[in-house]
Design an enzyme around this catalytic site. Structure first.
Site, PDB file in Angstrom:
ATOM      1  N   PRO A   2       0.848  -1.192   0.000  1.00  6.66           N
ATOM      2  CA  PRO A   2       0.000   0.000   0.000  1.00  6.66           C
ATOM      3  C   PRO A   2       0.878   1.235   0.000  1.00  6.66           C
ATOM      4  O   PRO A   2       1.756   1.379   0.848  1.00  6.66           O
ATOM      5  CB  PRO A   2      -0.779  -0.110   1.302  1.00  6.66           C
ATOM      6  CG  PRO A   2      -0.357  -1.385   1.954  1.00  6.66           C
ATOM      7  CD  PRO A   2       0.916  -1.799   1.339  1.00  6.66           C
ATOM      8  N   GLU A   3       0.665   2.085  -0.963  1.00  7.65           N
ATOM      9  CA  GLU A   3       1.379   3.351  -1.056  1.00  7.65           C
ATOM     10  C   GLU A   3       0.407   4.452  -0.655  1.00  7.65           C
ATOM     11  O   GLU A   3      -0.683   4.165  -0.176  1.00  7.65           O
ATOM     12  CB  GLU A   3       1.912   3.526  -2.486  1.00  7.65           C
ATOM     13  CG  GLU A   3       2.710   2.309  -2.977  1.00  7.65           C
ATOM     14  CD  GLU A   3       3.262   2.460  -4.382  1.00  7.65           C
ATOM     15  OE1 GLU A   3       3.511   3.602  -4.795  1.00  7.65           O
ATOM     16  OE2 GLU A   3       3.437   1.444  -5.069  1.00  7.65           O
TER      17      GLU A   3
END
Length: 277
Positions: A2-3
């Site tokens: 997850p960015e």
DNA sequence: AGTGTATCCTGCAGGC
DNA sequence: TGCCTGCAGGATACAC
């Protein structure tokens, strides 16, 4: 995994329901996701109320009563989800029972993610070590150009370094570089003001549109309600090795350096500084 | 100081 | 079917 866009989507999903809730009970099922002994972790958090739900870079930052901050970094496969039947949690690591509504579960197949409860002052120190938020007004093209001028590591690696810019990971680094027409191995130091401006624009556009699409789900990412994001079909280079560039039809190249795969179009992103692109 | 590499862990896809 | 290898969105301890 997850960015920034994925973490932002999770935070937005949690905020309305989680704010004001009290942690009644904590069950630690996998202690290796904690950065401190489980007893200490639980003692700091039990009975506290969630005052705010924020994001800093790729971190979920939960401010609690009593000056305590719960920081969650999801690593590659971490999820922070409501314990509802439809959000099937396969590898629960920590479970927070709240005073009302469903429990909050930290679920993580690979357990690369980390949770830590700390004092506000400690969080302030960590916060300081992170680079600017790429979507904030303090992140300007001028500042980016100045920061780039001090580094010789490949630009893709530079973008992944959370001390330079906070929240960019491998997907969006590759996507932004393609949009900007910059080769992933270009030296930041060699970039012109014009290239820095292009990169600045590309980063913001890439991240903003991914937030609008609720993040990229390749396999594991889910939002707080267990739903996948919609951004995967919008990727232009990431994971598309050997496929034609959507802009010029040249085959996308895949190249490994810094232990991560980079994807780029050799025509749109020439290694020799990009005046011909 | 700043960089590159190895490592943590599990699951899945592809080759044979 | 099953075994093996390689690969995965991240961060960090370490060697140079």
């Amino acid at each position: 995994m997850p960015e920034l866009p994925e973490v932002e989507t999770i935070v937005r999903g949690l905020r309305p329901t989680l704010t004001g809730k009290t942690i009644e009970r904590i069950r630690v099922l996998h202690r290796d996701v904690l950065r401190q002994p489980p007893r200490d972790f639980s003692a700091r958090l039990r009975g506290r109320i969630f005052e705010s739900v924020d994001r800093r870079g790729k971190n979920i930052v939960l401010h609690m009563t009593g000056g305590v901050v719960l920081v969650v970094n999801l690593g590659m496969t971490g999820r922070l989800v409501w314990a509802r039947p439809e959000a099937r949690t396969t590898h629960p690591a920590v479970r927070f029972t709240l005073n009302a509504g469903p429990a909050l579960v930290y679920d993580d197949v690979r357990r690369f993610g980390r949770l830590e409860a700390m004092e506000e002052a400690e969080w302030a120190l960590r916060d300081q070590r992170l680079g600017p938020e790429p979507l904030s007004s303090t992140f300007t093209a001028r500042r980016l150009h100045a920061d780039l001028s001090r580094s010789i590591s490949p630009i893709r690696s530079w973008l992944l370094d959370q001390r330079r810019v906070a929240g960019v990971g491998n997907i969006y680094a590759n996507e932004a570089l393609h949009l900007a027409g910059i080769h992933p191995q270009r030296s930041p130091k060699s970039m012109t003001e014009g290239e820095a401006r292009k990169l600045h624009r590309a980063l913001r556009r890439t991240l903003r549109s991914a937030v609008e699409n609720r993040g990229t789900t390749l396999r594991d990412y889910r939002d707080a309600s267990g739903n996948p994001g919609e951004n995967a079909s919008r990727l232009r280079v990431y994971g598309r090795g050997q496929e034609p560039c959507l802009r010029c039809s040249t085959r996308i190249c895949r190249l490994v350096f810094g232990n991560r795969a980079a994807f780029y179009c050799p025509r749109c992103q020439p290694f020799e500084s990009g005046t011909t692109a």
